[in-house]
Design a protein around this motif. Structure first.
Motif, PDB file in Angstrom:
ATOM      1  N   ARG A  94       7.237 -50.067 -29.370  1.00  0.00           N
ATOM      2  CA  ARG A  94       6.456 -49.232 -30.267  1.00  0.00           C
ATOM      3  C   ARG A  94       7.234 -47.979 -30.601  1.00  0.00           C
ATOM      4  O   ARG A  94       7.910 -47.404 -29.761  1.00  0.00           O
ATOM      5  N   ILE A  95       7.156 -47.584 -31.830  1.00  0.00           N
ATOM      6  CA  ILE A  95       7.840 -46.375 -32.279  1.00  0.00           C
ATOM      7  C   ILE A  95       6.761 -45.394 -32.706  1.00  0.00           C
ATOM      8  O   ILE A  95       5.794 -45.811 -33.369  1.00  0.00           O
ATOM      9  N   PRO A  96       6.805 -44.121 -32.417  1.00  0.00           N
ATOM     10  CA  PRO A  96       7.847 -43.461 -31.639  1.00  0.00           C
ATOM     11  C   PRO A  96       7.691 -43.689 -30.132  1.00  0.00           C
ATOM     12  O   PRO A  96       6.622 -44.073 -29.671  1.00  0.00           O
ATOM     13  N   TYR A  97       8.781 -43.445 -29.422  1.00  0.00           N
ATOM     14  CA  TYR A  97       8.796 -43.607 -27.984  1.00  0.00           C
ATOM     15  C   TYR A  97       7.784 -42.668 -27.324  1.00  0.00           C
ATOM     16  O   TYR A  97       7.689 -41.496 -27.683  1.00  0.00           O
ATOM     17  N   ARG A  98       7.031 -43.200 -26.389  1.00  0.00           N
ATOM     18  CA  ARG A  98       6.168 -42.343 -25.577  1.00  0.00           C
ATOM     19  C   ARG A  98       6.323 -42.722 -24.118  1.00  0.00           C
ATOM     20  O   ARG A  98       6.406 -43.904 -23.785  1.00  0.00           O
ATOM     21  N   GLN A 141      15.835 -48.893 -30.358  1.00  0.00           N
ATOM     22  CA  GLN A 141      14.554 -48.681 -31.011  1.00  0.00           C
ATOM     23  C   GLN A 141      13.503 -48.118 -30.076  1.00  0.00           C
ATOM     24  O   GLN A 141      12.716 -47.264 -30.458  1.00  0.00           O
ATOM     25  N   PHE A 142      13.519 -48.617 -28.863  1.00  0.00           N
ATOM     26  CA  PHE A 142      12.392 -48.283 -27.994  1.00  0.00           C
ATOM     27  C   PHE A 142      12.810 -47.566 -26.717  1.00  0.00           C
ATOM     28  O   PHE A 142      11.986 -47.250 -25.887  1.00  0.00           O
ATOM     29  N   GLY A 143      14.115 -47.378 -26.521  1.00  0.00           N
ATOM     30  CA  GLY A 143      14.601 -46.836 -25.249  1.00  0.00           C
ATOM     31  C   GLY A 143      14.295 -45.367 -25.080  1.00  0.00           C
ATOM     32  O   GLY A 143      14.018 -44.645 -26.031  1.00  0.00           O
ATOM     33  N   MET A 144      14.378 -44.926 -23.821  1.00  0.00           N
ATOM     34  CA  MET A 144      13.989 -43.573 -23.468  1.00  0.00           C
ATOM     35  C   MET A 144      14.922 -42.531 -24.076  1.00  0.00           C
ATOM     36  O   MET A 144      14.465 -41.519 -24.614  1.00  0.00           O
ATOM     37  N   SER A 186      17.046 -42.523 -26.713  1.00  0.00           N
ATOM     38  CA  SER A 186      16.863 -42.351 -28.151  1.00  0.00           C
ATOM     39  C   SER A 186      15.503 -41.705 -28.428  1.00  0.00           C
ATOM     40  O   SER A 186      15.373 -40.816 -29.278  1.00  0.00           O
ATOM     41  N   GLY A 187      14.510 -42.142 -27.658  1.00  0.00           N
ATOM     42  CA  GLY A 187      13.171 -41.600 -27.845  1.00  0.00           C
ATOM     43  C   GLY A 187      13.096 -40.111 -27.568  1.00  0.00           C
ATOM     44  O   GLY A 187      12.540 -39.341 -28.356  1.00  0.00           O
ATOM     45  N   VAL A 188      13.685 -39.719 -26.454  1.00  0.00           N
ATOM     46  CA  VAL A 188      13.644 -38.298 -26.078  1.00  0.00           C
ATOM     47  C   VAL A 188      14.448 -37.461 -27.075  1.00  0.00           C
ATOM     48  O   VAL A 188      14.010 -36.377 -27.478  1.00  0.00           O
ATOM     49  N   GLN A 241      14.870 -38.046 -30.138  1.00  0.00           N
ATOM     50  CA  GLN A 241      14.060 -37.890 -31.357  1.00  0.00           C
ATOM     51  C   GLN A 241      12.961 -36.866 -31.151  1.00  0.00           C
ATOM     52  O   GLN A 241      12.688 -36.048 -32.015  1.00  0.00           O
ATOM     53  N   ARG A 242      12.335 -36.938 -29.985  1.00  0.00           N
ATOM     54  CA  ARG A 242      11.249 -36.016 -29.670  1.00  0.00           C
ATOM     55  C   ARG A 242      11.704 -34.554 -29.781  1.00  0.00           C
ATOM     56  O   ARG A 242      11.012 -33.720 -30.356  1.00  0.00           O
TER      57      ARG A 242
END
Lengths: 294, 280
Positions: free
Chosen positions: B44-48, A126-129, A131-133, A135-136
């Motif tokens: 927190r979503i989205p990741y920053r 949910q919050f990891g780098m 997965s985050g990247v 998605q970005r």
């Protein structure tokens, strides 16, 4: 300088031998013995012959063997390829090289478990780098929990294993590259060979014994790799990252089935010995063909 | 080198270096960023990468969550140093014996040490556990020190042996002519000239011993007082809800000493590993 029936060298070897016999040789023999018993938490154990071994193979152990081989070979291949690339980069005579050599080492320096904590966060769905990247940049639209699916968890544990292994492999290859005589490169250069050609025709062939050595050592370490998988997944999800080592540890220590665990350990040792024999055979052939520096 | 790099080659090299460093250092960078985030910003979503209210407060609050952090760091150093000392005490004489003397069984012993290299500690964990239990060593430092040293002895012997082989024999012969005994020669003549090689073996043993403390601690130790850093933080990690910012702050604080040691010694480490590895 050696007299016949001289006790001195044996005396020098005594501490090393005593330690090795107590901590490795005796436990090794004991593992073999236990593998033929039903040893567990009970006070009495009986010999059960090959029962542990037949039981193992009735419980789908082939899957674990296959998974272990796939896990180890992917990890070793990646370590060797990436290690070669990093060594070439470390060897390039560009400004900043000294700093680069310092900065590649930390994954090897810090405790493995701490490195794995960090990766565990990176993989957090949910919050990891990662997965985050992803998605970005729009590669995935939903948060992705790497440890929830077999394939992604499998790949994730390999990536972390490669991350920890690459520094040492690179440094080893760098050392081997620096051992190649400069004259060979100069001769090739005079003949008009380009940089890539020189790498392919001079560096790579002369590096082969080092690559073979590192591949074997790395295969052994990877086969024995415990901390990374244990901390990241404990062998899950649904056994997708259960390698032979994890399975052995779980059986013996978590479930107290010493006998069955020992039989698994013996199978691991058989695999490793087979590896080593093949390697020694190949290395002998390689060196006999010539073209090596030692 | 022979020919200079063309501009696109330079671009490729630096791009490669940056990519490699991104892979190797990203976890450290991200761990640092997480350690600066307030807890509600972590989840927190989205990741920053950068979030609001970044601060060093986790480095303060971690002392109440992981009050024993200094003890874990001390334990890790204590165990790794003890492993190194015990291992060196076994490695140096043994490597000297196999590099300088011919005696019955030498090749067999060398082959045995080579073979031991392939055995991972996890494979022998059952009898090792029984051994530690029988010796009354469970929940002591020794349960982590003794196996740690034993598994580093074979590699050390081979590294040290290749170093001894490069020292000319004339050195010892001259000492014998002067009437020195063999133990005295080893102590007073060979050891001083081998110091760089011993340093390399010591540093690599130390780093390995520091990095690989998890398995023995997990299996042989249930007392927090003796936990090395990885095990101390693993308990923190295994909780229901992980306080990621504090865990990362504690991890980074915990590895800082060993990173500093590395920075001071990196010249020796890189030089030592490269010289030792070429001629194996």
């Amino acid at each position: 300088m050696t007299r016949r029936r001289d006790a001195f060298p044996y005396l020098l070897l005594l501490p090393a031998l005593a330690l090795t016999v107590a901590i490795v040789a005796w436990p090794l023999a004991e593992t073999f013995r236990l593998s033929f018993t039903d040893a567990s938490m009970k006070p009495v154990t009986t010999y059960v012959g090959l029962a542990n071994y037949t039981k193992i193979f009735r419980s789908g152990f082939e899957d674990i063997i296959g998974r272990t081989l796939l896990w180890a070979s992917l990890s070793v291949a990646l370590k060797i390829l990436l290690g070669l690339l990093v060594a070439v980069l470390l060897n390039a005579a560009v400004p900043g090289r000294a700093l680069f050599r310092i900065l590649v080492m930390p994954p090897w320096i810090v405790p493995i478990a701490i490195g794995v904590f960090m990766w565990s966060w990176m993989y957090n769905g949910q919050f990891g780098m990662i997965s985050g990247v992803l998605q970005r940049v729009g590669l995935i639209s939903e948060p992705f929990e790497f440890m929830a699916y077999g394939t992604s968890a499998f790949i994730a544990t390999i990536v972390t294993d490669v991350w920890i292994g690459v520094p040492l492999v690179s440094l080893y290859f760098l050392a081997a590259m620096q051992g190649i005589s400069k004259e060979l490169y100069e001769a090739a250069w005079v003949d008009g060979a380009g940089r890539f050609y020189r790498f392919r025709r001079v560096t790579l062939p002369l590096l082969l014994p080092s690559i073979a050595t590192m591949a074997l050592l790395s295969a052994i370490w990877t086969f024995n790799s415990f901390d990374i998988i244990w901390i990241l997944t404990e062998g899950g999800p649904r056994g997708a990252t259960t390698t032979m080592i994890i399975d052995t540890y779980k059986t013996a220590i978590s479930r107290f089935r010493y006998g069955e665990g020992a039989a698994r350990a013996v199978l691991i040792l058989l695999f490793l010995s087979a590896f080593t024999s093949v390697y020694v055979y190949l290395l002998l052939r390689l060196t006999r063909k010539g073209g090596t520096h030692d | 080198m022979i020919d200079r790099y063309r501009w696109y080659e330079l671009v490729l090299i630096y791009a490669g270096i940056l990519l490699v460093l991104a892979f190797l250092l990203a976890p450290f960078l991200e761990a640092f960023m997480v350690s600066l985030r307030p807890l509600e910003m972590i989840f927190r979503i989205p990741y920053r990468f950068f979030t609001d209210d970044m601060s060093f407060s986790a480095y303060v609050s971690m002392w109440s969550s992981v009050p024993d952090l200094p003890l874990y760091i001390f334990n890790s150093f204590f165990i790794a140093v003890s492993v190194t000392v015990l291992a060196l005490a076994c490695i140096i004489p043994a490597a000297y014996a196999v590099s300088r003397f011919t005696f019955f069984g030498r090749d067999a012993i060398l082959a045995a040490f080579l073979g031991i290299n392939m055995i991972g500690a996890a494979v022998l964990i059952i009898p090792l556990y029984k051994l530690m239990l029988a010796a009354g060593l469970l929940n002591t430092y020794l349960a982590m020190i003794i196996p740690g040293a034993a598994f580093s002895v074979p590699t050390g012997i081979f590294l040290m042996r290749s170093y001894f082989l490069r020292i000319p024999r004339e050195l010892e012969e001259a000492a014998y002519v002067d009437g020195a005994g063999r133990l005295y020669t080893l102590w007073r003549v060979i050891l001083p000239v081998s110091l760089p090689g011993i340093m390399v073996v010591a540093i690599t043993t130390f780093i390995a011993a520091y990095a690989q403390q998890f398995l023995f601690a997990l299996t042989f130790n249930a007392v927090d007082e003796y936990n090395p850093l990885p095990m101390g933080l693993y308990q923190f990690f295994g909780r229901e809800r992980v306080l990621w910012n504090e865990l990362m702050a504690a991890s980074l604080t915990g590895i800082l000493p060993v990173l500093l040691v590395y920075l001071f010694l990196q010249r020796h480490i890189v030089a030592g590993l490269t010289s030792g590895a070429v001629k194996e």
